[in-house]
Design a protein around this motif. Structure first.
Motif, mmCIF file in Angstrom:
data_model
loop_
_atom_site.group_PDB
_atom_site.id
_atom_site.type_symbol
_atom_site.label_atom_id
_atom_site.label_comp_id
_atom_site.label_asym_id
_atom_site.label_seq_id
_atom_site.Cartn_x
_atom_site.Cartn_y
_atom_site.Cartn_z
ATOM 1 N N UNK A 83 53.226 -22.523 17.055
ATOM 2 C CA UNK A 83 52.379 -21.412 16.518
ATOM 3 C C UNK A 83 51.675 -21.777 15.370
ATOM 4 N N UNK A 84 50.306 -21.769 15.525
ATOM 5 C CA UNK A 84 49.435 -21.880 14.226
ATOM 6 C C UNK A 84 48.521 -21.073 13.763
ATOM 7 N N UNK A 85 48.542 -20.424 12.637
ATOM 8 C CA UNK A 85 47.520 -19.336 12.288
ATOM 9 C C UNK A 85 46.416 -19.801 11.421
ATOM 10 N N UNK A 86 45.012 -19.817 11.924
ATOM 11 C CA UNK A 86 44.105 -20.318 10.787
ATOM 12 C C UNK A 86 42.950 -19.130 11.281
ATOM 13 N N UNK A 87 41.884 -19.317 10.430
ATOM 14 C CA UNK A 87 40.602 -18.756 10.762
ATOM 15 C C UNK A 87 39.749 -19.190 11.751
ATOM 16 N N UNK A 88 40.216 -20.415 12.442
ATOM 17 C CA UNK A 88 39.350 -21.116 13.563
ATOM 18 C C UNK A 88 40.259 -21.429 14.648
ATOM 19 N N UNK A 89 39.964 -21.272 15.809
ATOM 20 C CA UNK A 89 40.832 -21.730 16.932
ATOM 21 C C UNK A 89 41.227 -23.124 16.818
ATOM 22 N N UNK A 90 40.374 -24.174 16.460
ATOM 23 C CA UNK A 90 40.786 -25.477 16.337
ATOM 24 C C UNK A 90 41.661 -25.858 15.270
ATOM 25 N N UNK A 91 41.498 -25.138 14.206
ATOM 26 C CA UNK A 91 42.408 -25.358 12.999
ATOM 27 C C UNK A 91 43.580 -24.671 13.399
ATOM 28 N N UNK A 92 43.709 -23.457 14.012
ATOM 29 C CA UNK A 92 45.316 -23.025 14.236
ATOM 30 C C UNK A 92 45.914 -24.068 15.163
ATOM 31 N N UNK A 103 47.237 -20.355 7.140
ATOM 32 C CA UNK A 103 45.943 -20.390 6.465
ATOM 33 C C UNK A 103 45.000 -19.215 6.834
ATOM 34 N N UNK A 104 44.678 -18.406 5.936
ATOM 35 C CA UNK A 104 44.335 -17.075 6.312
ATOM 36 C C UNK A 104 42.847 -16.936 6.089
ATOM 37 N N UNK A 105 42.205 -18.039 5.217
ATOM 38 C CA UNK A 105 40.736 -17.847 4.804
ATOM 39 C C UNK A 105 40.299 -19.361 5.042
#
Length: 191
Positions: A83-92, A103-105
């Motif tokens: 699971x990855x959390x980021x503001x962009x799909x590629x970064x997640x 990363x939330x911002x």
């Protein structure tokens, strides 16, 4: 990998990959994931299930609570997931593969990604080899190169990817809609 598995478990029953069954499984997981997000998208090629969870953070008690509930639910269903959390799909996707913290911002994204080795990016092996030959080993090394220089040398693909990764270009995802009726077939293998 198969040879090692067969050495460890000689009577292991191997199955060929089935894109149809994989998509069915992803669709089942997408329907299950609607408890966490209203916007869900699927990508079979990279075995990804994307969820927009920003609107659910407060309801679930924050990002860590959503991650914990999702991981527990996936284990209960018999799945493993990164699971990855980021503001962009590629970064997640990159953060999931690296096992990195959420990363939330967008402002925090370059620094979080910058620490990672370039092989965490889902880019062509020939690009990775070329970057290594140029002395670029981490994401921040690559981000320090001008986008114009990268586009001239490698074509627009890498520049477009980096723009989507960092949220400088849109990454439209087709929303998944669960069917009105649910039907599932389970195959069992006997001994």
């Amino acid at each position: 990998e198969v040879a090692v598995a067969l050495l460890r478990v000689p009577d292991l029953h191997l199955l060929d990959r089935s894109p149809r069954h994989e998509m069915q499984a992803l669709k089942g997981l997408a329907a299950w994931a609607e408890q966490f997000a209203s916007l869900i998208s699927l990508e079979l090629k990279r075995s990804c299930l994307w969820m927009e969870i920003g609107s659910a953070l407060r309801y679930f008690g924050g990002v860590e609570a959503i991650i914990e509930q999702a991981q527990n639910g996936l284990v209960a269903l018999g799945y493993r997931a990164s699971i990855g959390v980021a503001p962009t799909p590629e970064a997640a996707l990159v953060l999931a593969g690296a096992g990195a913290a959420p990363v939330l911002s967008l402002d925090a994204l370059p620094a979080a990604l910058g620490r990672l080795a370039l092989d965490h990016l889902p880019i062509d092996a020939h690009w990775l080899a070329s970057f290594a030959a140029l002395g670029l080993h981490r994401v921040d090394d690559l981000l320090a190169v001008s986008v114009d220089a990268l586009a001239r040398r490698y074509g627009p693909g890498i520049a477009d990817y980096l723009a989507r990764l960092l949220g400088r270009a849109p990454h439209p995802l087709a929303p998944y809609q669960a069917p009105q009726r649910y039907r599932r077939r389970f195959e069992c293998f006997g001994a």
